[in-house]
Design a protein around this motif. Structure first.
Motif, PDB file in Angstrom:
ATOM      1  N   ALA A  90      38.248  33.852  39.530  1.00 52.20           N
ATOM      2  CA  ALA A  90      37.412  33.904  40.733  1.00 52.20           C
ATOM      3  C   ALA A  90      37.843  32.846  41.737  1.00 52.20           C
ATOM      4  O   ALA A  90      37.874  33.097  42.945  1.00 52.20           O
ATOM      5  N   TYR A  93      41.035  34.013  43.501  1.00 51.16           N
ATOM      6  CA  TYR A  93      40.720  35.075  44.456  1.00 51.16           C
ATOM      7  C   TYR A  93      40.031  34.492  45.690  1.00 51.16           C
ATOM      8  O   TYR A  93      40.399  34.810  46.823  1.00 51.16           O
ATOM      9  N   ALA A 135      40.626  42.970  40.389  1.00 50.82           N
ATOM     10  CA  ALA A 135      39.316  43.606  40.579  1.00 50.82           C
ATOM     11  C   ALA A 135      38.216  42.868  39.830  1.00 50.82           C
ATOM     12  O   ALA A 135      37.093  42.745  40.327  1.00 50.82           O
ATOM     13  N   ASN A 136      38.543  42.345  38.640  1.00 46.90           N
ATOM     14  CA  ASN A 136      37.530  41.613  37.872  1.00 46.90           C
ATOM     15  C   ASN A 136      37.102  40.336  38.596  1.00 46.90           C
ATOM     16  O   ASN A 136      35.924  39.986  38.617  1.00 46.90           O
ATOM     17  N   ARG A 138      37.260  39.779  41.883  1.00 44.32           N
ATOM     18  CA  ARG A 138      36.503  40.180  43.070  1.00 44.32           C
ATOM     19  C   ARG A 138      35.083  40.574  42.675  1.00 44.32           C
ATOM     20  O   ARG A 138      34.111  40.141  43.300  1.00 44.32           O
ATOM     21  N   GLN A 139      34.945  41.354  41.614  1.00 44.67           N
ATOM     22  CA  GLN A 139      33.610  41.783  41.164  1.00 44.67           C
ATOM     23  C   GLN A 139      32.769  40.584  40.731  1.00 44.67           C
ATOM     24  O   GLN A 139      31.581  40.523  41.007  1.00 44.67           O
ATOM     25  N   TRP A 140      33.378  39.619  40.060  1.00 40.14           N
ATOM     26  CA  TRP A 140      32.667  38.410  39.639  1.00 40.14           C
ATOM     27  C   TRP A 140      32.107  37.695  40.865  1.00 40.14           C
ATOM     28  O   TRP A 140      30.944  37.264  40.875  1.00 40.14           O
ATOM     29  N   VAL A 142      31.438  38.985  43.831  1.00 37.60           N
ATOM     30  CA  VAL A 142      30.373  39.798  44.415  1.00 37.60           C
ATOM     31  C   VAL A 142      29.085  39.624  43.613  1.00 37.60           C
ATOM     32  O   VAL A 142      28.008  39.389  44.171  1.00 37.60           O
ATOM     33  N   GLU A 143      29.185  39.722  42.282  1.00 41.78           N
ATOM     34  CA  GLU A 143      28.004  39.595  41.426  1.00 41.78           C
ATOM     35  C   GLU A 143      27.341  38.225  41.551  1.00 41.78           C
ATOM     36  O   GLU A 143      26.131  38.114  41.368  1.00 41.78           O
ATOM     37  N   HIS A 144      28.120  37.202  41.853  1.00 45.46           N
ATOM     38  CA  HIS A 144      27.567  35.855  41.999  1.00 45.46           C
ATOM     39  C   HIS A 144      27.224  35.514  43.453  1.00 45.46           C
ATOM     40  O   HIS A 144      26.919  34.365  43.772  1.00 45.46           O
ATOM     41  N   GLN A 149      29.999  43.047  49.654  1.00 47.08           N
ATOM     42  CA  GLN A 149      30.638  44.261  49.136  1.00 47.08           C
ATOM     43  C   GLN A 149      31.949  44.589  49.844  1.00 47.08           C
ATOM     44  O   GLN A 149      32.799  45.290  49.291  1.00 47.08           O
ATOM     45  N   GLY A 151      34.145  42.366  50.529  1.00 47.15           N
ATOM     46  CA  GLY A 151      35.119  41.369  50.117  1.00 47.15           C
ATOM     47  C   GLY A 151      35.223  40.169  51.048  1.00 47.15           C
ATOM     48  O   GLY A 151      36.145  39.382  50.944  1.00 47.15           O
TER      49      GLY A 151
END
Length: 156
Positions: A90, A93, A135-136, A138-140, A142-144, A149, A151
């Motif tokens: 994370a 990214y 992707a993992n 980026r998703q982390w 977003v989730e935090h 959404q 980016g």
């Protein structure tokens, strides 16, 4: 790219958006909290330390470590922020995304500098990792609540 090329004002404003401070260190003085030593940025608590010769990618990486941490954990940090693979990914990214927030830097230049410094990614470059294998991370983010959404940075 070194901080001397872009100055401290824009990075300090960016870090302040996350509740962090940027402390300028005098030339030739060891950087407090630097994991790698030499000219690499350091972190202690909510402060990122850097000199004019500190690479921008180093500043953004160390700041990213603090940003991905919950605020209540930041004050415990001294030099090394995490052993978590998810937080490290994370951080990498986020530093790329945040490069677009600094005039004259941008993600392409930052990824070139990351490659030159020796960041290692399974696909061989920061660009390939960011575009095809992150992707993992980026998703982390977003989730935090650190990216929206689309980016883009979600500043608190």
């Amino acid at each position: 790219m070194r901080l001397a090329e872009i100055g401290f004002e824009a990075p300090a404003r960016l870090l302040a958006r996350y509740g962090l401070a940027l402390q300028r260190v005098d030339a030739g003085t060891p950087i407090p909290g630097s994991f790698w030593g030499d000219e690499e940025a350091g972190i202690i608590g909510t402060t990122v330390y850097a000199r004019d010769d500190t690479p921008v990618h180093s500043l953004l990486h160390e700041a990213g470590h603090l940003i991905v941490l919950p605020p209540e954990r930041r004050n415990e940090v001294h030099t090394d922020a995490t052993d978590s693979v998810a937080e490290e990914d994370a951080t990498c990214y986020l530093q790329i995304v945040l490069a677009d927030e600094l005039p004259g830097v941008g993600r392409e230049r930052l990824m070139d500098d990351m490659n030159a410094w020796g960041y290692t990614f399974r696909l061989g470059s920061a660009q390939a990792w960011f575009g095809e294998d992150a992707a993992n991370a980026r998703q982390w983010l977003v989730e935090h609540g650190l990216l929206n959404q689309d980016g883009q940075p979600a500043f608190s």
